[in-house]
Motif scaffolding. Structure first.
Motif, PDB file in Angstrom:
ATOM      1  N   ALA A  23      23.146  45.085 -18.560  1.00 18.67           N
ATOM      2  CA  ALA A  23      24.523  44.650 -18.852  1.00 18.67           C
ATOM      3  C   ALA A  23      25.508  45.628 -18.217  1.00 18.67           C
ATOM      4  O   ALA A  23      25.352  46.844 -18.355  1.00 18.67           O
ATOM      5  CB  ALA A  23      24.744  44.582 -20.352  1.00 18.67           C
ATOM      6  N   LEU A  24      26.530  45.094 -17.553  1.00 17.52           N
ATOM      7  CA  LEU A  24      27.548  45.937 -16.940  1.00 17.52           C
ATOM      8  C   LEU A  24      28.286  46.712 -18.026  1.00 17.52           C
ATOM      9  O   LEU A  24      28.861  46.133 -18.945  1.00 17.52           O
ATOM     10  CB  LEU A  24      28.530  45.080 -16.122  1.00 17.52           C
ATOM     11  N   ALA A  25      28.297  48.058 -17.894  1.00 23.06           N
ATOM     12  CA  ALA A  25      28.917  48.909 -18.906  1.00 23.06           C
ATOM     13  C   ALA A  25      30.246  49.470 -18.457  1.00 23.06           C
ATOM     14  O   ALA A  25      31.169  49.595 -19.259  1.00 23.06           O
ATOM     15  CB  ALA A  25      27.967  50.061 -19.268  1.00 23.06           C
ATOM     16  N   ALA A  26      30.379  49.830 -17.182  1.00 18.38           N
ATOM     17  CA  ALA A  26      31.630  50.426 -16.707  1.00 18.38           C
ATOM     18  C   ALA A  26      31.641  50.408 -15.186  1.00 18.38           C
ATOM     19  O   ALA A  26      30.595  50.358 -14.541  1.00 18.38           O
ATOM     20  CB  ALA A  26      31.767  51.858 -17.221  1.00 18.38           C
ATOM     21  N   GLU A  27      32.854  50.433 -14.616  1.00 20.90           N
ATOM     22  CA  GLU A  27      33.020  50.621 -13.184  1.00 20.90           C
ATOM     23  C   GLU A  27      34.424  51.159 -12.938  1.00 20.90           C
ATOM     24  O   GLU A  27      35.334  50.983 -13.745  1.00 20.90           O
ATOM     25  CB  GLU A  27      32.789  49.320 -12.413  1.00 20.90           C
ATOM     26  N   GLY A  28      34.562  51.847 -11.797  1.00 20.82           N
ATOM     27  CA  GLY A  28      35.856  52.418 -11.480  1.00 20.82           C
ATOM     28  C   GLY A  28      35.744  53.436 -10.364  1.00 20.82           C
ATOM     29  O   GLY A  28      34.657  53.664  -9.802  1.00 20.82           O
ATOM     30  N   ARG A  70      29.649  52.357 -10.558  1.00 18.95           N
ATOM     31  CA  ARG A  70      29.282  51.163 -11.330  1.00 18.95           C
ATOM     32  C   ARG A  70      28.116  51.540 -12.232  1.00 18.95           C
ATOM     33  O   ARG A  70      27.111  52.096 -11.780  1.00 18.95           O
ATOM     34  CB  ARG A  70      28.905  50.014 -10.397  1.00 18.95           C
ATOM     35  N   THR A  71      28.233  51.233 -13.521  1.00 20.90           N
ATOM     36  CA  THR A  71      27.203  51.580 -14.509  1.00 20.90           C
ATOM     37  C   THR A  71      26.673  50.316 -15.168  1.00 20.90           C
ATOM     38  O   THR A  71      27.454  49.481 -15.635  1.00 20.90           O
ATOM     39  CB  THR A  71      27.754  52.531 -15.582  1.00 20.90           C
ATOM     40  N   ALA A  75      28.293  45.878  -5.921  1.00 18.27           N
ATOM     41  CA  ALA A  75      28.060  44.793  -6.876  1.00 18.27           C
ATOM     42  C   ALA A  75      26.973  43.855  -6.390  1.00 18.27           C
ATOM     43  O   ALA A  75      26.129  43.389  -7.163  1.00 18.27           O
ATOM     44  CB  ALA A  75      29.363  44.031  -7.118  1.00 18.27           C
ATOM     45  N   LEU A  76      26.970  43.600  -5.092  1.00 22.15           N
ATOM     46  CA  LEU A  76      25.960  42.711  -4.521  1.00 22.15           C
ATOM     47  C   LEU A  76      24.579  43.352  -4.550  1.00 22.15           C
ATOM     48  O   LEU A  76      23.567  42.668  -4.755  1.00 22.15           O
ATOM     49  CB  LEU A  76      26.350  42.342  -3.091  1.00 22.15           C
ATOM     50  N   ALA A  77      24.528  44.681  -4.374  1.00 19.37           N
ATOM     51  CA  ALA A  77      23.235  45.371  -4.363  1.00 19.37           C
ATOM     52  C   ALA A  77      22.530  45.282  -5.704  1.00 19.37           C
ATOM     53  O   ALA A  77      21.300  45.389  -5.776  1.00 19.37           O
ATOM     54  CB  ALA A  77      23.441  46.836  -3.984  1.00 19.37           C
ATOM     55  N   LEU A  78      23.300  45.071  -6.785  1.00 17.10           N
ATOM     56  CA  LEU A  78      22.697  44.987  -8.112  1.00 17.10           C
ATOM     57  C   LEU A  78      22.322  43.566  -8.495  1.00 17.10           C
ATOM     58  O   LEU A  78      21.951  43.304  -9.643  1.00 17.10           O
ATOM     59  CB  LEU A  78      23.646  45.578  -9.155  1.00 17.10           C
ATOM     60  N   GLU A  79      22.414  42.639  -7.556  1.00 17.35           N
ATOM     61  CA  GLU A  79      21.935  41.279  -7.772  1.00 17.35           C
ATOM     62  C   GLU A  79      20.544  41.142  -7.168  1.00 17.35           C
ATOM     63  O   GLU A  79      20.204  41.816  -6.195  1.00 17.35           O
ATOM     64  CB  GLU A  79      22.889  40.257  -7.135  1.00 17.35           C
ATOM     65  N   ARG A  80      19.758  40.247  -7.732  1.00 23.90           N
ATOM     66  CA  ARG A  80      18.386  40.067  -7.244  1.00 23.90           C
ATOM     67  C   ARG A  80      18.374  39.437  -5.865  1.00 23.90           C
ATOM     68  O   ARG A  80      19.174  38.578  -5.539  1.00 23.90           O
ATOM     69  CB  ARG A  80      17.576  39.202  -8.208  1.00 23.90           C
TER      70      ARG A  80
END
Length: 600
Positions: free
Chosen positions: A127-132, A121-122, A69-74
Motif C-alpha cells: 500500500a502506498l504510504a508516502a511520496e514527496g 516513494r514509500t 511510480a511505473l517501476a512499482l507496477e507489475r
C-alpha cells in the motif's frame, strides 16, 4: 466453483514467493537494477542479516517521479526497449522484482536523475504510504525494512541472522566479480565487511573477493570457439578446497548455478584432483544472445544453451589448455629430504684423468640406508649413466629380533615399502599391499571416535598460536561451533572479523598443517545444515581432522612402524576402507601370483 481474478496485492505476494525467497534474493534484484542503471559505485547496507534492513545506493541514471511510480507496477521494465526478449543484454528484465519486494516489506525508493530534483516513494506491504521530494546525489537509493514482517508464515522459515548475512554477502561477491569496472562496498550492522574499487582487472577482483593467494596460484583463461568466448581464472589443482563453494560461473555477466557448467569444471580437473577436493575457479562465458535462454527461472539463476555440448566442451578444453600451460607449477612445497638428495655435495664433473669420480662416503651411506643416490652426469646429454659404478643396494635394517612368521597375522608381516606410499606385506595366503596414508587415516578417525565417546579428544597446546585468515562467514561458522570443536581437541578463538586464532590442536594429529586443517573444517561446516548439531556430523569433521593427521604418502617408514600399522589395522573396525570410501589394502593370493607366472 467459479473462476475469479485475484486481487493485485495477492498477485504481488504470489510473485514474491517466486522472486523473493530470502533477503539475499531481494538484495540480488536490487543490486542487479543498480548495475543496469550504469552505476560506477554501489553501496550496500545490511541490518540483521538483511532481515531487518537492506539498503542499496548507486550513482546510476536515476528515475523521474513518473518512472518511479511505473517501476512499482507489475511487468513494467526499462530493460527491454522492444519485444525481443531473446536478445536480453541486461541482468533484470521481468519487471516483477520491485512490486514483489514492496508487497512484503516497508519499501522506500529515492531517486534523482542528473539535472533534476529528487523524489521519494514509500510502499508499506503493498500500500502506498508516502511520496514527496527527497534530497540525495544523482542516482537511486532503495531501502527495504522488515522483510516478511507481516507474512509470519514466510518469516519463520528464514534461517539465522548469520546464515542470511552469509547468503547476502555471497550475492554481492558474485555480482562484484562479474563487474570489475564497478566499485562495491558492503556494511553489516554498521561495520564495513567488503570494499573493492572500480577499474580492477578480472584476476585481481576475483582474488580480492575469494582468497588473496589465488592470484599467485592460478592461471588466466582466454579461449574462444565458434563465437563463444571463455575467460576467467582457474586455480592450480593443488590450490583446492574441501567443498565446491569457491566455483563461480557467469554467462554474459550473469551469475548462474548450472549443473552442466559445474560438471564441465569437474571433468576438466578429473585427473588432477582427488574426488573429495574441489578447484577454485571463476569462469566467464560470453555467448551470443540467440545461443542461450536466460528466461528459464524466475530468479534468473539458471540458463539453457542451444548447444549444451559445445558449451561444456569449450569449458573443458579451455580449462585444460590453461592448466597445461601452467606446467609444473604447484603451491605445495617439495619434500625437503628429497630435495636435499638432489642438492648433495657431489662432484658433477669428471676428473681430468678421464676416470669416473668416486662416490662421496655420505652419498653411499644414504644409498645403503633408504634413499636412491643421485650422482653427476658424464658424457653427452644423452648419456645418463652415473659417474661411479656401484651395485644397486636395497634398503635394509638390522634385525633386533627374529622376523615374525607370516602365518600369525591376517595382514602378514611387512617386507618393504614401494614408492614410499605402499607397504608390501607377506601373509600366509598371499601378498598384501597397503596404502599407508589411507590406512592410517582410518585408524586416526577410529581413535578420535573412541576419544570423543569417552569424554573428549586430548589437545596439544601450540607454543605460538596460529592465526588463520578466512572470510567472515567462515569465521562466523567456526566461532558458533567453537565449543563443539573443543571436544575434538581443536581450540579456536575469534581474532578480528576475518581471522581465527588456533591455540591447540588434537594431540592425535601431531604436527600438521594447521591452516589447511581449519580451512577444511570451515568448508565442511559450510556444507552442513545449520539445524544439525556438529556431533551428528561427527564423521565429516573427524574425517577431515584424521586426514590431516595421518601418515602422508611419501614418508619413509621403518619396518617396526609398518608392522605396527598392520597390527592396528587388524583390530580396528572398518579399517578396510579409508574415510573417503577407498580401499586401504588389497591382497594378491598365491594362486593369482602363480597364474601371473604361468605356473598354474
Amino acid at each position: 466453483m467459479s473462476i475469479r481474478r485475484l486481487p493485485e496485492h495477492l498477485v504481488n505476494r504470489i510473485a514474491a514467493g517466486e522472486v523473493v525467497e530470502r533477503p539475499a534474493s531481494a538484495l540480488k534484484e536490487l543490486v542487479e537494477n543498480a548495475v543496469d542503471s550504469g552505476a560506477t559505485r554501489i553501496t550496500v547496507r545490511l541490518g540483521g542479516g538483511g532481515i531487518e534492513l537492506i539498503e542499496v545506493t548507486d550513482d546510476g541514471c536515476g528515475m523521474t517521479p513518473a518512472e518511479m511510480a511505473l517501476a512499482l507496477e507489475r511487468h513494467a521494465t526499462s530493460k527491454l526497449p522492444d519485444d525481443a526478449i531473446d536478445a536480453v543484454t541486461t541482468l533484470g528484465f521481468r519487471g516483477e522484482a520491485l512490486p514483489s519486494i514492496a508487497s512484503v516489506s516497508r519499501f522506500t525508493v529515492e531517486s534523482r536523475p542528473r539535472g533534476a530534483d529528487g523524489w521519494s516513494r514509500t510502499v508499506d506491504n503493498g500500500a502506498l504510504a508516502a511520496e514527496g521530494p527527497a534530497a540525495l546525489p544523482p542516482g537511486t537509493r532503495v531501502r527495504v525494512e522488515g522483510l516478511f514482517e507481516k507474512v509470519p508464515a514466510r518469516r519463520k522459515f528464514l534461517r539465522s541472522t548469520r546464515s542470511e548475512y552469509a547468503a547476502c554477502l555471497d550475492v554481492v561477491k558474485r555480482l562484484a566479480m562479474a563487474r570489475p569496472e564497478i566499485g562495491f562496498s558492503v556494511e553489516h550492522d554498521g561495520r564495513r565487511v567488503l570494499s573493492v574499487q572500480e577499474g580492477m582487472d578480472r584476476i585481481a577482483r576475483v582474488a580480492a573477493l575469494t582468497n588473496r593467494d589465488l592470484a599467485a596460484n592460478s592461471v588466466g583463461i582466454d579461449f574462444e570457439r565458434e563465437g563463444i568466448v571463455l575467460g576467467g581464472v582457474a586455480g592450480l589443482p593443488t590450490f583446492n578446497r574441501g567443498v565446491a563453494d569457491h566455483q563461480y560461473l557467469f554467462v554474459n555477466g550473469r551469475p548462474v548455478k548450472d549443473r552442466l557448467l559445474t560438471g564441465a569444471v569437474r571433468g576438466a580437473y578429473a585427473e588432477m584432483l582427488a574426488r573429495d577436493r574441489h578447484p577454485v575457479v571463476a569462469l566467464f562465458l560470453d555467448v551470443p544472445p540467440d545461443q542461450v535462454d536466460v528466461n528459464v527461472h524466475p530468479a534468473k539463476t539458471e540458463v539453457r544453451f542451444r548447444d549444451p555440448q559445445l558449451a561444456r566442451g569449450l569449458i573443458v578444453s579451455g580449462l585444460r589448455r590453461a592448466l597445461d600451460g601452467a606446467g609444473h607449477r604447484s603451491v605445495r612445497r617439495p619434500d625437503a629430504a628429497v630435495m636435499g638428495l638432489w642438492t648433495s655435495d657431489v662432484d658433477r664433473h669428471p676428473r681430468e684423468s678421464g676416470g669416473p669420480s668416486p662416490a662421496p662416503a655420505s652419498l653411499l651411506d644414504a644409498q645403503r640406508s633408504w634413499a636412491p643416490a643421485f650422482a653427476g652426469v658424464t658424457g653427452s646429454v644423452h648419456d645418463r649413466r652415473p659417474s661411479f659404478i656401484a651395485p644397486p643396494l636395497a634398503r635394509a635394517e638390522p634385525a633386533a629380533e627374529p622376523v615374525p612368521a607370516a602365518i600369525s597375522y591376517p595382514l602378514g608381516v611387512a617386507r618393504g615399502q614401494v614408492a614410499r606410499t605402499y607397504i608390501v606385506a607377506e601373509a600366509e595366503d598371499g601378498l598384501v599391499l597397503v596404502d599407508q596414508h589411507a590406512a592410517h587415516e582410518r585408524l586416526v578417525l577410529e581413535r578420535m571416535r573412541r576419544a570423543v565417546s569417552s569424554g573428549g579428544v586430548a589437545s596439544q597446546a601450540l607454543l605460538l598460536p596460529e592465526v588463520v585468515e578466512l572470510d567472515e562467514p567462515a569465521c562466523d561458522r567456526l566461532e558458533a561451533r567453537a565449543g563443539e570443536l573443543a571436544e575434538f581437541g581443536l581450540e579456536l578463538e575469534r581474532f578480528g572479523p576475518r581471522a581465527m586464532l588456533v591455540r591447540a590442536t588434537p594431540a592425535l594429529l601431531g604436527k600438521g598443517d594447521v591452516i589447511g586443517l581449519v580451512t577444511d573444517i570451515a568448508d565442511e561446516l559450510a556444507a552442513f545444515d545449520s539445524a544439525l548439531s556438529l556431533k551428528e556430523k561427527l564423521d565429516h569433521v573427524a574425517a577431515t581432522m584424521a586426514c590431516h593427521g595421518s601418515v602422508r604418502a611419501g614418508r619413509v617408514l621403518s619396518v617396526a612402524e609398518m608392522n605396527a600399522l598392520l597390527r592396528e589395522m587388524e583390530v580396528t573396525p572398518h579399517s578396510g576402507q579409508c574415510n573417503h570410501g577407498r580401499p586401504t589394502w588389497v591382497k594378491l593370493a598365491h594362486g593369482d601370483i602363480e597364474k601371473l607366472f604361468g605356473r598354474k
